[in-house]
Design a protein around this motif. Structure first.
Motif, short mmCIF file in Angstrom:
data_model
loop_
_atom_site.label_atom_id
_atom_site.label_comp_id
_atom_site.label_asym_id
_atom_site.label_seq_id
_atom_site.Cartn_x
_atom_site.Cartn_y
_atom_site.Cartn_z
N ILE A 134 32.72 -42.51 -37.63
CA ILE A 134 31.29 -42.70 -37.78
C ILE A 134 30.58 -42.40 -36.47
CG2 ILE A 134 31.63 -44.44 -39.57
CD1 ILE A 134 31.06 -46.58 -37.47
N PRO A 135 29.27 -42.10 -36.49
CA PRO A 135 28.53 -41.83 -35.25
C PRO A 135 28.57 -43.04 -34.32
CG PRO A 135 27.28 -41.07 -37.15
CD PRO A 135 28.45 -41.83 -37.70
N GLN A 168 27.41 -37.63 -34.94
CA GLN A 168 27.17 -37.39 -36.35
C GLN A 168 28.49 -37.38 -37.11
OE1 GLN A 168 25.97 -33.41 -37.56
NE2 GLN A 168 26.33 -32.64 -35.48
N VAL A 169 28.40 -37.48 -38.44
CA VAL A 169 29.59 -37.47 -39.29
C VAL A 169 30.04 -36.04 -39.53
CG1 VAL A 169 28.95 -39.64 -40.40
CG2 VAL A 169 28.18 -37.46 -41.39
N THR A 207 31.10 -43.62 -32.23
CA THR A 207 32.48 -43.98 -31.89
C THR A 207 32.85 -43.46 -30.50
OG1 THR A 207 33.10 -43.89 -34.23
CG2 THR A 207 34.89 -43.84 -32.62
N GLU A 214 39.59 -38.20 -37.54
CA GLU A 214 38.65 -37.43 -38.35
C GLU A 214 37.91 -38.38 -39.29
OE1 GLU A 214 40.31 -34.70 -41.16
OE2 GLU A 214 42.17 -35.83 -41.38
N GLY A 215 36.63 -38.02 -39.52
CA GLY A 215 35.81 -38.87 -40.36
C GLY A 215 35.21 -40.05 -39.64
N THR A 234 30.70 -39.97 -30.48
CA THR A 234 30.29 -39.11 -31.59
C THR A 234 28.82 -39.35 -31.90
OG1 THR A 234 30.99 -40.79 -33.17
CG2 THR A 234 32.62 -39.13 -32.58
#
Length: 704
Positions: A165-166, A214-215, A168, A162-163, A212
């Motif tokens: 960064i875009p 977005q955050v 990943t 979780e958390g 990913t």
């Protein structure tokens, strides 16, 4: 109609679900054996290009091509073909009209099974003679988009913190297509059909990698994401297939634990330890059971003596406050603790701080009935032996720790095996109620033990146990008594004997027993005219024996025969003997080591006899020396008896025969013993090494 237009019409009909078939063309005519006009080397005029035919063709038989030989007229040539698809497996796929040379497709083709066929064509005259050399005929199967793409897995799984960064990477989807990879029929494209909102993930249409975009991934909001994936051929416009992607969001410590209250109230009983007092409830949104969730508690202030501790309940994550050192209500009625909480794992730097990371804990101490306490326990005291009834022993009183409660303490006996003591129930004063027998089996090494109880009158009452140790002090309550004199006769003239050896006994223990002081009765003055008494150290005999047999002291059987009567000898031989002028009247070799040869300094012959020797005395023959340590004890005993009865030497029991040092004596010097001014100058501690009886002598003659 052009071929491009026909192909476009076919795709349109297929997409609309309409039946479609190309008009059957006339097969082209080939002349594979035609020679070129140029003279010189003979060769074929051209090479037959491959013949293409689409897989899955439905209208059969389907004419593919017509071959001709230009050597003879039509009807005078016979044609044939051979190879896979004709007379080899798979058989009967192709055939030829032997008179016209037309080649037909007779079965549906599957490019994924066989993508081309290589045949040989023959031309014969009617008589069967070869008109032309055999020639190759290649048939290529043209691919059709008749296979859907297939995902390698039904479900693809991935994990992401979780958390994150875009960009990943999460996981990768993979698919295959059985169609010709050189055509659009196998050109695959990936896409995400569904993932919910917001859209946190994307997929690369060419590679299938999921990343990913977005955050905002938060495990505490959504822990698992389910994605629907699609793959399509024809560069995304053809046949399709679907699969799932399950993405789990891994926890990080982005939530600090917090107390559910600003203050907790608890109660704890005094005078107990190892008990739980109460629980401190906390909240943490991180993954239960993980180090990001497990709480650790710290007492920041309010417990300077370390009387409390907090441990974590692994199931509920609550802090359990417990007492590790007993509390005392009379000393402190309330504790105000300040407690903090944090996780085992460090908190992420970007995580918000807890609003209730600390709390107050108020602990009220409950007053309970505590048992009385003896200030001195065990209590040791002493009393003289033979103390009469009513003799005061001690006051064994206790105090009540419950200073804020009005309570009364009473006393009683719990253990008094001789029923010797009497206890005042109100004060704890103890006195004797009869005389204690010195022979009591409960008197151990001069000490008597009793147990006293102190009981308060609370409800319920509490009891304390105290131990009373009483030393029975020795007193001089027995007079000494003369020991029976040794056998023998008294001489009326001083020159006929050394006199009589006197000894004494006393039932008292040191220091009220030995050593003794002897004197003539002062009430009979005439005794002093004919008699005198002098004190001697009897211990001289023991020192001489110890020095002589020091080398054999490890043999416990050496003095075994003398152990029973040694004490009697010591008590009886307390006369000092003659003066120093008599020290040459005997053979000093009597004292030397028994295994040494006799000194030869004296002249041979019969030794002179003492004046008190009987007329009929005959010298004893020479005794054989002992050959082993076990025979030494008997040798000494027999030698002493022989020396005592030998009139040629002084009596063995006089001190005079032991103060001669001699030259090179193996027994060592005894001058330090005889030249002392009195018993108080001697050191008798070495006697303790000889056993219990000699230890008693050390106590009698040692320093007081």
């Amino acid at each position: 109609m052009g071929s491009t237009l026909l192909f476009a019409l076919g795709l349109l009909a297929q997409s609309l679900g309409l039946p479609w078939a190309l008009p059957e063309p006339e097969p082209s005519t080939l002349y594979p054996w035609r020679r070129g006009p140029a003279p010189g080397r003979v060769r074929r005029a051209w090479v037959i290009p491959p013949i293409s035919v689409s897989e899955n063709h439905k209208r059969l038989p389907y004419p593919l091509v017509q071959i001709k030989s230009d050597k003879q007229q039509l009807g005078s040539v016979i044609y044939s073909i051979q190879g896979p698809g004709v007379d080899e497996e798979p058989r009967n796929v192709f055939s030829i009209d032997k008179f016209t040379g037309r080649v037909y497709l007779n079965a549906t083709l599957d490019r994924e099974k066989t993508d081309r066929f290589r045949l040989r064509a023959f031309a014969l005259d009617l008589g069967g003679s070869t008109l032309e050399e055999p020639t190759d005929l290649e048939i290529v199967v043209v691919d059709q988009n008749d296979n859907r793409p297939v995902f390698l897995q039904d479900v693809f799984r991935g994990r992401i913190l979780e958390g994150a960064i875009p960009g990943t990477f999460v996981t990768r989807a993979e698919a295959t297509d059985a169609d010709d990879p050189e055509t659009d029929n196998a050109a695959l494209r990936f896409s995400i059909l569904e993932q919910g909102t917001p859209e946190f993930f994307s997929i690369d249409e060419h590679t299938g990698e999921i990343r990913t975009v977005q955050v905002g991934l938060d495990r505490e909001v959504v822990a698992v994401y389910n994605l629907t994936l699609q793959v399509a051929d024809m560069s995304g416009d053809g046949l399709t297939a679907t699969a799932s992607a399950i993405i789990s969001v891994d926890d990080i410590n982005d939530n600090a634990p917090e107390f559910t209250k600003d203050e907790f109230f608890m109660e704890a009983a005094e005078a107990v330890a190892g008990v739980d007092v109460g629980r401190l409830e906390v909240e943490d949104r991180d993954l239960p059971g993980s180090p990001n969730w497990v709480a650790k508690f710290t007492i920041l202030e309010g417990d300077p003596d370390g009387q409390f501790k907090i441990y974590t309940d692994s199931r509920t994550n609550e802090g359990v406050l417990s007492v590790v050192k007993p509390l005392d209500y009379e000393s402190r009625e309330q504790y105000e603790l300040r407690v903090s909480v944090q996780n085992e794992a460090p908190l992420q730097a970007a995580a918000p701080r807890a609003r209730r990371g600390q709390t107050r804990v108020s602990v009220w101490v409950q007053d309970i009935n505590e048992a009385p306490v003896f200030p001195e326990n065990p209590l040791r005291t002493g009393i003289a032996e033979g103390a009469p009834p009513g003799t005061s022993v001690a006051t064994f009183s206790a105090r009540d720790p419950d200073t804020q409660q009005l309570q009364r303490i009473s006393y009683s006996k719990d253990y008094d095996p001789e029923d010797w003591l009497q206890v005042d129930g109100a004060t704890g004063r103890i006195q004797t109620q009869r005389v204690l027998s010195p022979a009591s089996p409960f008197l151990k090494d001069g000490w008597y033990r009793a147990i006293i109880l102190a009981l308060d009158n609370a409800i319920p009452p509490s009891t304390a146990t105290g131990t009373l140790s009483i030393e029975i002090l020795e007193v001089n309550d027995h007079a000494p008594a003369l020991a029976p004199p040794p056998s023998g006769s008294l001489c009326s003239e001083p020159d006929q004997g050394p006199g009589l050896l006197l000894g004494a006994t006393d039932e008292d223990l040191p220091p009220h027993g030995a050593p003794f002081h002897f004197q003539l009765n002062p009430r009979v003055p005439d005794l002093g005219r004919n008699w005198s008494i002098s004190q001697i150290n009897v211990l001289i005999l023991l020192a001489a024996l110890r020095t002589r047999f020091r080398g054999q002291s490890r043999d416990k059987s050496l003095l075994h025969g003398l152990q029973e009567d040694l004490r009697d000898n010591i008590l009886n031989y307390d006369e000092q003997g003659g003066g120093e002028e008599d020290q040459d009247a005997y053979d000093i070799n009597q004292l030397r080591h028994p295994v040494e040869p006799r000194a030869t300094s004296r002249s041979l012959g019969r030794p002179p006899l003492r004046r008190d020797a009987p007329f009929s005395y005959m010298p004893q023959p020479h005794r054989a020396l002992p050959t082993s340590p076990s025979d030494i004890a008997n040798f000494i005993s027999d030698g002493l008896e022989a020396a005592d009865s030998d009139p040629s030497v002084p009596p063995y029991d006089t001190a005079l025969i032991y103060d001669y040092e001699g030259d090179g004596s193996v027994a060592g010097t005894l001058s330090s013993i005889l030249t002392s001014l009195g018993d108080e100058d001697q050191d008798y501690d070495y006697l303790r090494d000889w056993g219990p009886r000699f230890a008693r002598l050390a106590d009698m003659y040692g320093h007081q």
